[in-house]
Design a protein around this motif. Sequence first.
Motif, mmCIF file in Angstrom:
data_model
loop_
_atom_site.group_PDB
_atom_site.id
_atom_site.type_symbol
_atom_site.label_atom_id
_atom_site.label_comp_id
_atom_site.label_asym_id
_atom_site.label_seq_id
_atom_site.Cartn_x
_atom_site.Cartn_y
_atom_site.Cartn_z
ATOM 1 N N ALA A 181 -3.360 6.522 -0.790
ATOM 2 C CA ALA A 181 -4.019 6.551 -2.100
ATOM 3 C C ALA A 181 -4.120 5.146 -2.656
ATOM 4 C CB ALA A 181 -3.247 7.454 -3.055
ATOM 5 N N VAL A 182 -4.938 4.320 -2.044
ATOM 6 C CA VAL A 182 -5.173 2.992 -2.595
ATOM 7 C C VAL A 182 -6.674 2.828 -2.779
ATOM 8 C CG1 VAL A 182 -3.152 1.956 -1.582
ATOM 9 C CG2 VAL A 182 -5.253 1.921 -0.321
ATOM 10 N N ASP A 183 -7.031 2.077 -3.792
ATOM 11 C CA ASP A 183 -8.438 1.850 -4.062
ATOM 12 C C ASP A 183 -8.890 0.584 -3.381
ATOM 13 O OD1 ASP A 183 -8.886 4.049 -5.437
ATOM 14 O OD2 ASP A 183 -9.140 3.118 -7.400
ATOM 15 N N LEU A 184 -10.089 0.623 -2.830
ATOM 16 C CA LEU A 184 -10.679 -0.578 -2.265
ATOM 17 C C LEU A 184 -11.805 -1.001 -3.197
ATOM 18 C CD1 LEU A 184 -10.715 0.587 1.410
ATOM 19 C CD2 LEU A 184 -9.036 -0.811 0.278
ATOM 20 N N GLN B 10 0.834 -1.199 0.000
ATOM 21 C CA GLN B 10 0.000 0.000 0.000
ATOM 22 C C GLN B 10 0.868 1.248 0.000
ATOM 23 O OE1 GLN B 10 -2.345 -0.830 3.479
ATOM 24 N NE2 GLN B 10 -4.103 -1.409 2.246
ATOM 25 N N VAL C 184 2.176 1.794 -3.439
ATOM 26 C CA VAL C 184 1.160 2.336 -4.341
ATOM 27 C C VAL C 184 0.931 3.807 -4.049
ATOM 28 C CG1 VAL C 184 -1.272 2.220 -4.922
ATOM 29 C CG2 VAL C 184 0.026 0.135 -4.699
#
Lengths: 162, 322
Positions: free
Chosen positions: B100-103, B25, B28
């Motif tokens: 800034a990570v997408d779930l 994470q 990223v």
Amino acid sequence: MALAKPQGGFVIFISFIVALILMIMPLPEWAEAARPQWLIMVVIYWCIALPDRIGVIIAWMTGLVLDVATGSLLGQNAMAFGIVAFLAIKLHLRIRLFPLWQQALSILILIALYQIITLWVKGFTGQSAQSWSYWLASLTSMLLWPFVFTLLRGVRRFYRVR
Amino acid sequence: MVVDHRQHHVETLRSAISVLIYPIQYLVNLPVAVGQWMGESVSTRENLLEENERLRMQHLLFKAQLQKLAALQVENIRLRELLQSSRKVGENVLIAELLAVDLDPFSRQIVINKGSTDNVYLGQPVLDAEGIMGQIIHLGPFSSTAMLITDPNHAIPVHVNRNGLRAIAMGTGTPDVLEIPYMTNSADIVEGDLLTSSGLDGRFPRDYPVARVTQVAKNPTQPYATVVAEPVALLERSREVLLVWPSDKLAQPSTTTPMSDAATDSKPAAETTSTQISDTAAAKPGSETASTPPIPPADTLAPPQPESAAEANPAPEPNEGQ
């Protein structure tokens, strides 16, 4: 059988990590639903290419990691990954012989199945997606499969993973 | 899976795996962080001066307001002492940054860069500069996941700031849309009303802005009006969030059943309900309560008491019947 000694496990591991990074990389809002399912594609590839090394257990563990990374219910992706990996191994002799576009179609079916399982679990836990865009991921994965396949095959041959 | 959903015994496993994932994470997040840093370091002197000037003005303004606030706070405490009520004013906060990570794109969650090593606890309220954003649902040592108030599994007790009318704001899964169910057609709620947290859940601090009513559709053929609100917090835009330790949590900020010690003092009638909630919450271990904040009992709701209590309960926990 000296040739059959497994090697290149590190390459497989790296490919999983890269796929995971692609899975959680930020995308613009409009593209989010269409994010290709990189991780399951990589898992399917290794299941087809090395069914004696990458199996249901590893797929399940990968799914578990994805569950934590995406904050979904623990085990939801893991179960779907396991089932898809099982099918991929069952069909690996057949899928290997297909031309690329036909392979992509089978991948579409496998990933759609993966999405159906996740949707089903989400439905149980009361957080089902409401829009049709949910299924876009299967389509984008299908379209990208030829690239993923060629790339991973190149990597596998270059590093002699077996 | 069922075990995770029902009992949350595997929360430790999740937290262990989250440690493994944190480097990924972080990786990223890195390009975004670097981009931001670059943007800051190459911005022109003029821009900086301008921003500095603006911030100075804002600071002055806020400081002036703060002076008044301090006086008001003291006065408030004195008045409350006169009323023999022991509510404490003031909370501790910690600033955390979003990773800034997408779930999962179909649930509303965020990852922040503070975890149990920073004494973050499950169910902790998350705020931004404008209002309430959500609460912590998964806790790792270095990072944690928060559910936003717009998540379909989330509900927060609120009241209308103008007249104190109590209600529940439920997430819909659509960004920037909250629903206020079980509002009678005769209820005094109009467009533009500010909804603030009522604190009756014993989890969110009281009187923080939550949402602003954007649409009230009163249909005489329906038992309830359709009320839609928009969160005041910039849920999709904030990069920094505030983690809040309510004042009664300060004694033991890292507790995992966060509400067991809330509302133990003698407090007015409204407070006793939050004691009840604390008990039910303490009975269910772990984050069962975190993902589904307790719905206040019937008497905390607006006019339609019996139905609303019966219907409000299954709504945030639709899985209980399975």
